[in-house]
Motif scaffolding. Sequence first.
Motif, PDB file in Angstrom:
ATOM      1  N   TRP A  28       0.846  -1.205   0.000  1.00  0.00           N
ATOM      2  CA  TRP A  28       0.000   0.000   0.000  1.00  0.00           C
ATOM      3  C   TRP A  28       0.869   1.239   0.000  1.00  0.00           C
ATOM      4  N   ARG A  29       0.351   2.303  -0.602  1.00  0.00           N
ATOM      5  CA  ARG A  29       0.918   3.646  -0.480  1.00  0.00           C
ATOM      6  C   ARG A  29      -0.187   4.532   0.056  1.00  0.00           C
ATOM      7  N   CYS A  30       0.182   5.517   0.843  1.00  0.00           N
ATOM      8  CA  CYS A  30      -0.819   6.384   1.458  1.00  0.00           C
ATOM      9  C   CYS A  30      -0.409   7.842   1.307  1.00  0.00           C
ATOM     10  N   LYS A  31      -1.382   8.683   1.001  1.00  0.00           N
ATOM     11  CA  LYS A  31      -1.182  10.131   0.996  1.00  0.00           C
ATOM     12  C   LYS A  31      -2.186  10.724   1.975  1.00  0.00           C
ATOM     13  N   LEU A  32      -1.708  11.616   2.832  1.00  0.00           N
ATOM     14  CA  LEU A  32      -2.555  12.319   3.787  1.00  0.00           C
ATOM     15  C   LEU A  32      -2.547  13.780   3.379  1.00  0.00           C
ATOM     16  N   ASP A  33      -3.705  14.289   2.948  1.00  0.00           N
ATOM     17  CA  ASP A  33      -3.839  15.653   2.421  1.00  0.00           C
ATOM     18  C   ASP A  33      -2.819  15.921   1.318  1.00  0.00           C
ATOM     19  N   GLY A  34      -2.627  14.920   0.447  1.00  0.00           N
ATOM     20  CA  GLY A  34      -1.741  15.069  -0.706  1.00  0.00           C
ATOM     21  C   GLY A  34      -0.271  14.818  -0.419  1.00  0.00           C
ATOM     22  N   LYS A  35       0.090  14.579   0.830  1.00  0.00           N
ATOM     23  CA  LYS A  35       1.482  14.381   1.211  1.00  0.00           C
ATOM     24  C   LYS A  35       1.733  12.887   1.441  1.00  0.00           C
ATOM     25  N   GLU A  36       2.785  12.359   0.785  1.00  0.00           N
ATOM     26  CA  GLU A  36       3.109  10.928   0.890  1.00  0.00           C
ATOM     27  C   GLU A  36       3.415  10.563   2.342  1.00  0.00           C
ATOM     28  N   LEU A  37       2.811   9.472   2.818  1.00  0.00           N
ATOM     29  CA  LEU A  37       3.026   8.961   4.171  1.00  0.00           C
ATOM     30  C   LEU A  37       3.475   7.509   4.042  1.00  0.00           C
ATOM     31  N   PRO A  38       4.769   7.234   4.286  1.00  0.00           N
ATOM     32  CA  PRO A  38       5.244   5.853   4.113  1.00  0.00           C
ATOM     33  C   PRO A  38       4.678   4.946   5.211  1.00  0.00           C
ATOM     34  N   LEU A  39       4.046   3.866   4.793  1.00  0.00           N
ATOM     35  CA  LEU A  39       3.501   2.906   5.753  1.00  0.00           C
ATOM     36  C   LEU A  39       3.370   1.549   5.116  1.00  0.00           C
ATOM     37  N   ASP A  40       3.201   0.556   5.967  1.00  0.00           N
ATOM     38  CA  ASP A  40       2.914  -0.797   5.524  1.00  0.00           C
ATOM     39  C   ASP A  40       1.690  -1.232   6.314  1.00  0.00           C
ATOM     40  N   ALA A  41       0.718  -1.830   5.657  1.00  0.00           N
ATOM     41  CA  ALA A  41      -0.525  -2.193   6.337  1.00  0.00           C
ATOM     42  C   ALA A  41      -0.959  -3.596   5.952  1.00  0.00           C
ATOM     43  N   VAL A  42      -1.502  -4.309   6.932  1.00  0.00           N
ATOM     44  CA  VAL A  42      -2.083  -5.626   6.696  1.00  0.00           C
ATOM     45  C   VAL A  42      -3.362  -5.748   7.522  1.00  0.00           C
ATOM     46  N   PHE A  43      -4.258  -6.607   7.053  1.00  0.00           N
ATOM     47  CA  PHE A  43      -5.495  -6.902   7.768  1.00  0.00           C
ATOM     48  C   PHE A  43      -5.355  -8.307   8.352  1.00  0.00           C
ATOM     49  N   PRO A  44      -4.857  -8.465   9.598  1.00  0.00           N
ATOM     50  CA  PRO A  44      -4.648  -9.794  10.157  1.00  0.00           C
ATOM     51  C   PRO A  44      -5.944 -10.543  10.449  1.00  0.00           C
ATOM     52  N   GLN A  45      -7.036  -9.799  10.646  1.00  0.00           N
ATOM     53  CA  GLN A  45      -8.352 -10.396  10.851  1.00  0.00           C
ATOM     54  C   GLN A  45      -9.400  -9.352  10.510  1.00  0.00           C
ATOM     55  N   PRO A  46     -10.626  -9.764  10.250  1.00  0.00           N
ATOM     56  CA  PRO A  46     -11.667  -8.794   9.917  1.00  0.00           C
ATOM     57  C   PRO A  46     -11.844  -7.760  11.025  1.00  0.00           C
ATOM     58  N   GLY A  47     -11.924  -6.492  10.617  1.00  0.00           N
ATOM     59  CA  GLY A  47     -12.142  -5.404  11.569  1.00  0.00           C
ATOM     60  C   GLY A  47     -10.887  -4.924  12.264  1.00  0.00           C
ATOM     61  N   LEU A  48      -9.730  -5.462  11.900  1.00  0.00           N
ATOM     62  CA  LEU A  48      -8.478  -5.059  12.528  1.00  0.00           C
ATOM     63  C   LEU A  48      -7.459  -4.743  11.445  1.00  0.00           C
ATOM     64  N   LEU A  49      -6.812  -3.593  11.571  1.00  0.00           N
ATOM     65  CA  LEU A  49      -5.787  -3.156  10.633  1.00  0.00           C
ATOM     66  C   LEU A  49      -4.502  -2.982  11.420  1.00  0.00           C
ATOM     67  N   SER A  50      -3.431  -3.568  10.956  1.00  0.00           N
ATOM     68  CA  SER A  50      -2.121  -3.410  11.579  1.00  0.00           C
ATOM     69  C   SER A  50      -1.278  -2.542  10.656  1.00  0.00           C
ATOM     70  N   ILE A  51      -0.776  -1.421  11.175  1.00  0.00           N
ATOM     71  CA  ILE A  51      -0.023  -0.458  10.363  1.00  0.00           C
ATOM     72  C   ILE A  51       1.376  -0.293  10.946  1.00  0.00           C
ATOM     73  N   LEU A  52       2.362  -0.245  10.068  1.00  0.00           N
ATOM     74  CA  LEU A  52       3.736   0.041  10.448  1.00  0.00           C
ATOM     75  C   LEU A  52       4.087   1.394   9.837  1.00  0.00           C
ATOM     76  N   VAL A  53       4.304   2.415  10.702  1.00  0.00           N
ATOM     77  CA  VAL A  53       4.627   3.770  10.256  1.00  0.00           C
ATOM     78  C   VAL A  53       5.935   4.177  10.914  1.00  0.00           C
TER      79      VAL A  53
END
Length: 170
Positions: A28-53
């Motif tokens: 994944w790539r993410c932009k917050l208000d047009g500014k690149e935000l480096p992160l890695d994200a996975v969905f280990p189970q439904p309703g849960l998001l694990s993010i590495l920032v």
Amino acid sequence: MIYEVTIYEVTTGEETREVELVRAGAGWRCKLDGKELPLDAVFPQPGLLSILVDGASLEVREEISAGQSVIVVGGERFTASVRDPRSYRSRRTREAGGQGVRKIVAPMPGKVVRVLAKVGAAVDAGQPVLVIEAMKMQNELKAPKKGKVSKLNVSEGAAVEAGQVLAEVE
């Protein structure tokens, strides 16, 4: 490589931010208000998001109760609304936002510790109306729109359940 782009408007309190998520292969790539935000994200189970920032790991989950969304990030709760500006339903909801009675509901079980606005009081959108305590944390519940408090269904010290209507603003 196929790219999947999703853009959301996320509102917490009175602040609205644009979040653009781009799925590129397995990542994944993410932009917050047009500014690149480096992160890695996975969905280990439904309703849960694990993010590495920036080397920090965060668990993010969404709780929905009586139409109100609460985002929990690392144990901290944020009342938020997330909308896809491209969807017809989101456009219709935004246009009708200032009309009619809007309810303030308890996002979780707890106890009312303070009533900040009495019946008949004029309030601005995002202005705190009640404070509830849940899990030893105090949470301000804010007016969903500019108007006046037309109904107050609880008093200080009252126990409340998740989804219970606490007040109304018209």
